[in-house]
Design a protein around this motif. Structure first.
Motif, PDB file in Angstrom:
ATOM      1  N   ILE A 179       0.838  -1.198   0.000  1.00  0.00           N
ATOM      2  CA  ILE A 179       0.000   0.000   0.000  1.00  0.00           C
ATOM      3  C   ILE A 179       0.874   1.248   0.000  1.00  0.00           C
ATOM      4  CG2 ILE A 179      -1.842  -1.198   1.252  1.00  0.00           C
ATOM      5  CD1 ILE A 179      -1.009   0.388   3.756  1.00  0.00           C
ATOM      6  N   SER A 180       0.265   2.374  -0.328  1.00  0.00           N
ATOM      7  CA  SER A 180       0.925   3.656  -0.197  1.00  0.00           C
ATOM      8  C   SER A 180       0.013   4.566   0.614  1.00  0.00           C
ATOM      9  CB  SER A 180       1.236   4.243  -1.568  1.00  0.00           C
ATOM     10  OG  SER A 180       2.075   5.374  -1.446  1.00  0.00           O
ATOM     11  N   CYS A 181       0.345   5.832   0.698  1.00  0.00           N
ATOM     12  CA  CYS A 181      -0.488   6.780   1.457  1.00  0.00           C
ATOM     13  C   CYS A 181      -0.152   8.189   1.017  1.00  0.00           C
ATOM     14  CB  CYS A 181      -0.268   6.609   2.962  1.00  0.00           C
ATOM     15  SG  CYS A 181       1.385   7.096   3.507  1.00  0.00           S
ATOM     16  N   LYS A 182      -0.880   9.161   1.531  1.00  0.00           N
ATOM     17  CA  LYS A 182      -0.647  10.551   1.176  1.00  0.00           C
ATOM     18  C   LYS A 182       0.325  11.253   2.117  1.00  0.00           C
ATOM     19  CE  LYS A 182      -3.329  10.875  -2.429  1.00  0.00           C
ATOM     20  NZ  LYS A 182      -3.766   9.470  -2.509  1.00  0.00           N
ATOM     21  N   GLY A 183       0.438  10.754   3.345  1.00  0.00           N
ATOM     22  CA  GLY A 183       1.336  11.411   4.280  1.00  0.00           C
ATOM     23  C   GLY A 183       1.670  10.542   5.478  1.00  0.00           C
ATOM     24  N   VAL A 184       2.861  10.798   6.048  1.00  0.00           N
ATOM     25  CA  VAL A 184       3.285  10.137   7.285  1.00  0.00           C
ATOM     26  C   VAL A 184       3.857  11.204   8.204  1.00  0.00           C
ATOM     27  CG1 VAL A 184       4.706   8.334   8.331  1.00  0.00           C
ATOM     28  CG2 VAL A 184       3.865   8.038   6.011  1.00  0.00           C
ATOM     29  N   ASP A 185       3.366  11.236   9.426  1.00  0.00           N
ATOM     30  CA  ASP A 185       3.755  12.265  10.385  1.00  0.00           C
ATOM     31  C   ASP A 185       4.128  11.601  11.708  1.00  0.00           C
ATOM     32  OD1 ASP A 185       3.638  15.284  11.159  1.00  0.00           O
ATOM     33  OD2 ASP A 185       2.462  14.280  12.707  1.00  0.00           O
ATOM     34  N   LEU A 186       5.116  12.165  12.399  1.00  0.00           N
ATOM     35  CA  LEU A 186       5.580  11.564  13.650  1.00  0.00           C
ATOM     36  C   LEU A 186       4.469  11.480  14.688  1.00  0.00           C
ATOM     37  CD1 LEU A 186       9.109  13.221  14.020  1.00  0.00           C
ATOM     38  CD2 LEU A 186       8.619  10.823  13.518  1.00  0.00           C
ATOM     39  N   GLU A 187       3.580  12.463  14.711  1.00  0.00           N
ATOM     40  CA  GLU A 187       2.502  12.461  15.696  1.00  0.00           C
ATOM     41  C   GLU A 187       1.217  11.859  15.153  1.00  0.00           C
ATOM     42  OE1 GLU A 187       1.857  16.292  17.365  1.00  0.00           O
ATOM     43  OE2 GLU A 187       3.910  16.523  18.109  1.00  0.00           O
ATOM     44  N   LYS A 188       0.842  12.205  13.920  1.00  0.00           N
ATOM     45  CA  LYS A 188      -0.431  11.758  13.347  1.00  0.00           C
ATOM     46  C   LYS A 188      -0.352  10.371  12.712  1.00  0.00           C
ATOM     47  CE  LYS A 188      -2.667  15.635  14.191  1.00  0.00           C
ATOM     48  NZ  LYS A 188      -3.855  15.699  15.076  1.00  0.00           N
ATOM     49  N   GLY A 189       0.849   9.885  12.429  1.00  0.00           N
ATOM     50  CA  GLY A 189       1.000   8.577  11.809  1.00  0.00           C
ATOM     51  C   GLY A 189       0.707   8.601  10.320  1.00  0.00           C
ATOM     52  N   ILE A 190       0.109   7.519   9.800  1.00  0.00           N
ATOM     53  CA  ILE A 190      -0.178   7.364   8.373  1.00  0.00           C
ATOM     54  C   ILE A 190      -1.553   7.958   8.061  1.00  0.00           C
ATOM     55  CG2 ILE A 190      -0.459   5.689   6.494  1.00  0.00           C
ATOM     56  CD1 ILE A 190       1.236   3.755   8.196  1.00  0.00           C
ATOM     57  N   THR A 191      -1.623   8.780   7.005  1.00  0.00           N
ATOM     58  CA  THR A 191      -2.895   9.404   6.658  1.00  0.00           C
ATOM     59  C   THR A 191      -3.161   9.314   5.148  1.00  0.00           C
ATOM     60  OG1 THR A 191      -1.784  11.567   6.565  1.00  0.00           O
ATOM     61  CG2 THR A 191      -2.958  11.004   8.598  1.00  0.00           C
ATOM     62  N   GLU A 192      -4.436   9.416   4.800  1.00  0.00           N
ATOM     63  CA  GLU A 192      -4.892   9.294   3.412  1.00  0.00           C
ATOM     64  C   GLU A 192      -5.890  10.409   3.144  1.00  0.00           C
ATOM     65  OE1 GLU A 192      -5.113   8.415  -0.196  1.00  0.00           O
ATOM     66  OE2 GLU A 192      -3.826   7.072   0.974  1.00  0.00           O
ATOM     67  N   SER A 193      -6.078  10.776   1.865  1.00  0.00           N
ATOM     68  CA  SER A 193      -6.943  11.911   1.534  1.00  0.00           C
ATOM     69  C   SER A 193      -8.406  11.524   1.359  1.00  0.00           C
ATOM     70  CB  SER A 193      -6.455  12.584   0.243  1.00  0.00           C
ATOM     71  OG  SER A 193      -6.452  11.666  -0.828  1.00  0.00           O
ATOM     72  N   ASN A 194      -8.684  10.234   1.149  1.00  0.00           N
ATOM     73  CA  ASN A 194     -10.057   9.804   0.875  1.00  0.00           C
ATOM     74  C   ASN A 194     -10.454   8.683   1.829  1.00  0.00           C
ATOM     75  OD1 ASN A 194     -11.884   7.686  -0.781  1.00  0.00           O
ATOM     76  ND2 ASN A 194     -12.416   9.771  -1.378  1.00  0.00           N
ATOM     77  N   GLU A 195     -11.652   8.797   2.427  1.00  0.00           N
ATOM     78  CA  GLU A 195     -12.090   7.833   3.431  1.00  0.00           C
ATOM     79  C   GLU A 195     -12.262   6.428   2.854  1.00  0.00           C
ATOM     80  OE1 GLU A 195     -15.562   7.394   6.868  1.00  0.00           O
ATOM     81  OE2 GLU A 195     -15.542   9.120   5.501  1.00  0.00           O
ATOM     82  N   ASN A 196     -12.833   6.321   1.654  1.00  0.00           N
ATOM     83  CA  ASN A 196     -13.030   5.007   1.045  1.00  0.00           C
ATOM     84  C   ASN A 196     -11.710   4.313   0.754  1.00  0.00           C
ATOM     85  OD1 ASN A 196     -15.879   4.978   0.966  1.00  0.00           O
ATOM     86  ND2 ASN A 196     -15.898   6.238  -0.870  1.00  0.00           N
ATOM     87  N   GLU A 197     -10.735   5.074   0.254  1.00  0.00           N
ATOM     88  CA  GLU A 197      -9.418   4.490  -0.015  1.00  0.00           C
ATOM     89  C   GLU A 197      -8.740   4.066   1.285  1.00  0.00           C
ATOM     90  OE1 GLU A 197      -8.403   3.821  -2.916  1.00  0.00           O
ATOM     91  OE2 GLU A 197      -9.296   5.241  -4.331  1.00  0.00           O
ATOM     92  N   ALA A 198      -8.895   4.873   2.321  1.00  0.00           N
ATOM     93  CA  ALA A 198      -8.301   4.544   3.616  1.00  0.00           C
ATOM     94  C   ALA A 198      -8.862   3.235   4.158  1.00  0.00           C
ATOM     95  CB  ALA A 198      -8.539   5.681   4.610  1.00  0.00           C
ATOM     96  N   GLU A 199     -10.151   3.021   3.999  1.00  0.00           N
ATOM     97  CA  GLU A 199     -10.780   1.803   4.498  1.00  0.00           C
ATOM     98  C   GLU A 199     -10.284   0.575   3.741  1.00  0.00           C
ATOM     99  OE1 GLU A 199     -12.494  -0.360   7.150  1.00  0.00           O
ATOM    100  OE2 GLU A 199     -12.496   1.835   7.254  1.00  0.00           O
ATOM    101  N   ILE A 200     -10.092   0.706   2.424  1.00  0.00           N
ATOM    102  CA  ILE A 200      -9.550  -0.396   1.630  1.00  0.00           C
ATOM    103  C   ILE A 200      -8.153  -0.767   2.126  1.00  0.00           C
ATOM    104  CG2 ILE A 200      -8.637  -1.011  -0.644  1.00  0.00           C
ATOM    105  CD1 ILE A 200     -11.603  -1.296  -0.594  1.00  0.00           C
ATOM    106  N   LYS A 201      -7.321   0.229   2.365  1.00  0.00           N
ATOM    107  CA  LYS A 201      -5.970  -0.029   2.843  1.00  0.00           C
ATOM    108  C   LYS A 201      -6.005  -0.718   4.211  1.00  0.00           C
ATOM    109  CE  LYS A 201      -4.413   4.173   0.536  1.00  0.00           C
ATOM    110  NZ  LYS A 201      -3.651   3.678  -0.601  1.00  0.00           N
ATOM    111  N   ASN A 202      -6.917  -0.287   5.046  1.00  0.00           N
ATOM    112  CA  ASN A 202      -7.051  -0.879   6.369  1.00  0.00           C
ATOM    113  C   ASN A 202      -7.430  -2.351   6.281  1.00  0.00           C
ATOM    114  OD1 ASN A 202      -7.202  -1.050   9.193  1.00  0.00           O
ATOM    115  ND2 ASN A 202      -9.362  -0.472   9.206  1.00  0.00           N
TER     116      ASN A 202
END
Length: 254
Positions: free
Chosen positions: A171-194
């Motif tokens: 998988i890939s993602c839109k961003g990774v942050d030390l505090e927020k962790g892994i994030t994605e821009s679209n909820e449906n895509e995020a759920e698929i990755k999960n």
């Protein structure tokens, strides 16, 4: 050049450089400045850019999701490096899941030489890329088509994925942050990755260096012990320590 092709190139430039100037684009494409302004106005209405005096900047709102055709052109060299490294982690006979990211599509191109492999994906482009390869068994999730990403999402896609247990999820993602962790821009895509992560023994997060220290719209569960991060450059100390503390393997070109 067609207007849509020029718009896509302008958007790809914005994705890379964050800012464009009307005068420079007018010279580059040999069209009037008024034509470029109309292009930027259309991109602004679509939510991709914000017009400024003499040009435009990329809209960096957390829920903006650029079309796949644009993402394919962005950081292409870096993604090619990552795709090659990812493909080297996949072994003959394995079953894997590939998400709809442009990085996964490039990884699919590198997997075409495999003699025995099963790929489950929600990406229309990956399905097409791997079609006709006798050694690769390709399974589509089905689901609702997202035009922007050429991906299949929704409950149908999620239920299909849940039927399988696989060796690796890529998988890939839109961003990774030390505090927020892994994030994605679209909820449906995020759920698929999960769901993909939950189906896999090992998750491979494949991201180029531009994704670090960025935060997007929705949280994706973080990597777990023995998962793998693949990126194109050696990480700064803060990020190396972050993943080392979580027992996550880091693979880079160097």
């Amino acid at each position: 050049m067609l207007a849509i092709e020029r718009k896509n190139e302008i958007l790809a430039t914005l994705q890379k450089e964050q800012r464009v100037l009307v005068a420079e684009l007018s010279q580059k494409y040999n069209v009037t400045e008024e034509t470029i302004r109309r292009d930027l106005e259309k991109l602004e209405k679509e939510g991709f850019v914000k017009k400024t005096y003499g040009g435009a900047v990329l809209n960096n709102n957390t829920n903006v999701d650029l079309p796949l055709r644009i993402r394919e052109k962005t950081n292409k060299k870096e993604k090619q490096i990552i795709a090659k490294l990812v493909a080297e982690l996949v072994e003959e006979g394995e079953t894997i899941m590939l998400d709809s990211s442009s990085t996964s599509l490039m990884a699919a191109k590198n997997l075409k030489q495999m003699k025995k492999l099963t790929v489950i994906t929600n990406s229309v482009e990956v399905l097409i890329e791997l079609s006709g390869n006798k050694g690769i068994n390709v399974i589509s999730t089905g689901g609702m088509l997202r035009d922007a990403s050429l991906s299949l999402v929704g409950k149908t896609a999620e239920r299909t994925l849940m039927n399988f247990n696989v060796d690796k999820a890529i998988i890939s993602c839109k961003g990774v942050d030390l505090e927020k962790g892994i994030t994605e821009s679209n909820e449906n895509e995020a759920e698929i990755k999960n769901v993909m992560r939950n189906c896999a023994k090992t998750t491979i997060l494949a991201i180029d260096n531009s994704k670090f220290d960025n935060v997007s719209f929705i949280k994706v569960p973080d990597l777990k012990k023995n998962d793998i991060l693949v990126t194109d450059k050696v990480l700064p100390d803060k990020w190396s320590q972050y993943f080392e503390d979580r027992s996550i393997q880091i693979i880079t070109e160097n």
